[in-house]
Design an enzyme around this catalytic site. Structure first.
Site, short mmCIF file in Angstrom:
data_model
loop_
_atom_site.label_atom_id
_atom_site.label_comp_id
_atom_site.label_asym_id
_atom_site.label_seq_id
_atom_site.Cartn_x
_atom_site.Cartn_y
_atom_site.Cartn_z
N GLU A 169 -2.36 -1.06 7.96
CA GLU A 169 -1.24 -1.29 8.88
C GLU A 169 -0.77 0.00 9.54
O GLU A 169 0.37 0.42 9.36
CB GLU A 169 -0.03 -1.81 8.08
CG GLU A 169 0.03 -3.27 7.86
CD GLU A 169 1.12 -3.60 6.85
OE1 GLU A 169 1.06 -4.68 6.28
OE2 GLU A 169 2.02 -2.76 6.62
N GLY A 184 0.46 4.80 7.12
CA GLY A 184 0.74 6.14 6.59
C GLY A 184 -0.19 7.23 7.06
O GLY A 184 -0.02 8.39 6.67
N TYR A 188 15.40 13.59 10.72
CA TYR A 188 14.54 14.08 9.62
C TYR A 188 14.28 15.57 9.68
O TYR A 188 13.48 16.08 8.91
CB TYR A 188 13.15 13.42 9.67
CG TYR A 188 13.10 11.94 9.88
CD1 TYR A 188 13.52 11.06 8.89
CD2 TYR A 188 12.59 11.42 11.07
CE1 TYR A 188 13.43 9.70 9.08
CE2 TYR A 188 12.48 10.05 11.26
CZ TYR A 188 12.91 9.20 10.26
OH TYR A 188 12.80 7.84 10.45
N CYS A 200 26.93 14.24 22.80
CA CYS A 200 28.08 14.94 22.22
C CYS A 200 28.01 14.95 20.70
O CYS A 200 28.86 14.35 20.02
CB CYS A 200 29.37 14.29 22.69
SG CYS A 200 29.45 14.24 24.47
N1 LLP Z 1 3.66 -0.92 7.19
C1 LLP Z 1 4.92 -0.93 6.72
C2 LLP Z 1 5.34 -2.02 5.84
C3 LLP Z 1 5.80 0.10 7.09
O1 LLP Z 1 7.04 0.08 6.62
C4 LLP Z 1 5.36 1.13 7.95
C5 LLP Z 1 6.27 2.21 8.36
C6 LLP Z 1 4.04 1.08 8.44
C7 LLP Z 1 3.22 0.04 8.03
C8 LLP Z 1 3.48 2.08 9.40
O2 LLP Z 1 3.47 3.36 8.89
P1 LLP Z 1 2.76 4.54 9.73
O3 LLP Z 1 1.29 4.24 9.81
O4 LLP Z 1 3.38 4.61 11.07
O5 LLP Z 1 3.02 5.75 8.91
N2 LLP Z 1 10.74 6.44 11.62
C9 LLP Z 1 9.87 7.28 10.82
C10 LLP Z 1 8.70 6.52 10.25
C11 LLP Z 1 9.12 5.36 9.38
C12 LLP Z 1 7.98 4.49 8.94
C13 LLP Z 1 8.46 3.27 8.25
N3 LLP Z 1 7.45 2.37 7.88
C14 LLP Z 1 9.43 8.48 11.67
O6 LLP Z 1 9.92 8.63 12.79
O7 LLP Z 1 8.65 9.31 11.21
#
Ligand code: LLP
Length: 432
Positions: A285, A244, A327, A354
């Site tokens: 993560e 996150g 988004y 398209c």
């Molecule tokens: N761990 C789990 C269980 C997750 O579901 C996610 C992301 C992460 C770690 C990594 O999160 P990050 O550090 O990247 O925020 N497609 C969307 C983002 C979806 C993230 C889903 N889960 C976008 O393009 O912004």
């Protein structure tokens, strides 16, 4: 005043007299040579991002690990860079597990955080010897005959946070994890199934730039974990606080101070959870933070339309970069050989798909543009290629890695047309 172009040009990308470079490679010229669309990734940047998190957390707590969230960018060459730096990998599916193994991760370094997984995939994960963060007790019950030795559940801590509603994964209305009110029941049931070793997991959402968010959600998480320990006498072997960590996509967004984030999280960990000699592994993560700004997506201006508004057509469509359509996400866009040109027009920048949602930018101040110009889209390392498709029969781009000594490596070939029909079978009676 912030210089609009310098703002996103993180080292080793740079602006030399209005031209986008990485080391001594002129990226507009390079794109002409290789063809567009093209993704160019910096190994140095990936390493810097990794150490930004690793060093910040290590400073405050030693038993700490990064499990890179493979979903953000699953190119095995990029995974290998993180593996060599000591990272683990978090995978969401058996496909991502395959990719992580392909990139050389040992089973001890892989966690599996699926949701609504099938019995077969959970059984496969147990046999593979990787750690599973179960999304629910029902998932564990599916495999109660062959459960793993160590079990972790994904807690929904009741709060979440993210840049858009679509990427908030904690709190009310989320499809993920187990709500606080039910978590103790779930661990109790797992104990009744004979499980003796435990971990705990959460992931509250994506692209958070506010340090207070991380303090708030981890305070909640560590408190709940501590109550579980008291109530059920569980000693968690690891606590995984998910990803996150955000990155600035827009001008004037302030990057996270990772040391401040780490300090806030570890303070809470020590205050609300750590007791006595017991030192569990703390896992984060991150996906986006590690990869987003390592990569620039380059494309070509193919056509310009100028009636009631100016529309710049490019070869970068929502099949490659779906985030704006999905988004309403913002990505900074510039022209690779006109970085210093004044922003004179209000434009809409589109791809060739398209669909009317195929707009990568709207109402954007942009320099004077000509057909043939090379545009560059920043923060294209996270959730770009991994969310791409062949929609409308367009080919996915070549991916390039520039090593620290500025060598050029193709880390994925551009699709070719045969890829579009790769798994297809035409019944005999339809051939002629
Ligand atoms: N761990 C789990 C269980 C997750 O579901 C996610 C992301 C992460 C770690 C990594 O999160 P990050 O550090 O990247 O925020 N497609 C969307 C983002 C979806 C993230 C889903 N889960 C976008 O393009 O912004």
């Amino acid at each position: 005043m912030v210089d609009i172009n310098d703002y996103f040009l993180v080292k080793p990308f740079l602006n030399k007299n209005g031209n986008l470079y990485i080391y001594d490679i002129n990226l507009a010229e390079f794109s002409e040579e290789r063809g567009t669309p093209l993704l160019v990734t910096s190994e140095e940047r990936l390493e810097n991002n990794y150490f930004s998190i690793y060093n910040s957390f290590q400073k405050f707590y030693k038993k700490f690990r990064i499990n890179y969230a493979v979903k953000a960018n699953s190119n095995p060459a990029i995974l290998s860079i993180f593996r060599k730096l000591g990272s683990g990998a978090d995978v969401a599916s058996l496909g991502e597990l395959f990719i992580a193994k392909f990139a050389g991760f040992e089973k001890e370094m892989i966690s599996f955080t699926p949701n609504y997984a099938s019995k077969e995939s959970l059984e496969f994960a147990v046999k593979s010897g990787i750690t599973i963060n179960f999304d629910d007790i029902s998932q564990l019950e599916l495999i109660k005959e062959s459960h793993p030795e160590i079990v972790s559940f994904r807690l929904n801590p009741g709060i979440g946070g993210g840049e858009f509603p679509g990427i908030v994964t904690g709190g009310h209305g989320s499809k993920f994890g187990i709500p606080e009110a039910h978590i103790s029941k779930v661990y109790k049931k797992a104990m009744e199934l004979g499980i003796k070793r435990f971990g705990i997991h959460m992931h509250g959402g994506s692209n958070n730039l506010n340090v207070e968010y991380f303090k708030k959600i981890t305070e909640k998480f560590f408190n709940i974990a501590s109550n579980l320990r008291k109530e059920l006498d569980i000693n968690f072997e690891f606590l995984d606080i998910g990803g996150g960590f955000g990155v600035p996509y827009r001008i004037n967004e302030i990057p996270l101070n990772m040391e401040e984030v780490a300090e806030g999280i570890i303070d809470n960990f020590k205050k609300y959870y750590l007791k006595g000699k017991d030192e569990p592994l703390l896992i984060v993560e991150p996906g986006r933070y590690l990869v987003a700004d390592s990569t620039i997506l380059l494309g070509k201006v193919t056509a310009i339309k100028n009636y009631d508004k100016k529309i710049i057509g490019t070869d970068i469509g929502m099949n490659i970069l779906i985030r704006p359509a999905l988004y309403n996400a913002y990505h900074h866009i510039a022209i690779a050989n006109k970085l210093d040109a004044p922003l004179i027009d209000d434009v809409t920048i589109v791809g060739q798909i398209c669909e009317n949602t195929d707009k990568i930018a709207e109402n954007r101040k942009f320099p004077e543009t000509e057909v043939g110009d090379i545009i560059c889209i920043f923060n294209s390392g996270a959730y770009v290629f991994s969310m791409s498709s062949n929609y409308n029969g367009f080919l996915r781009p070549e991916e390039i890695l520039i090593s620290k000594d500025s060598n050029i490596y193709t880390i994925r070939e551009r699709d070719d047309y045969l890829d579009l029909v790769k798994n297809v079978k035409i019944p005999d009676h339809l051939i002629f």
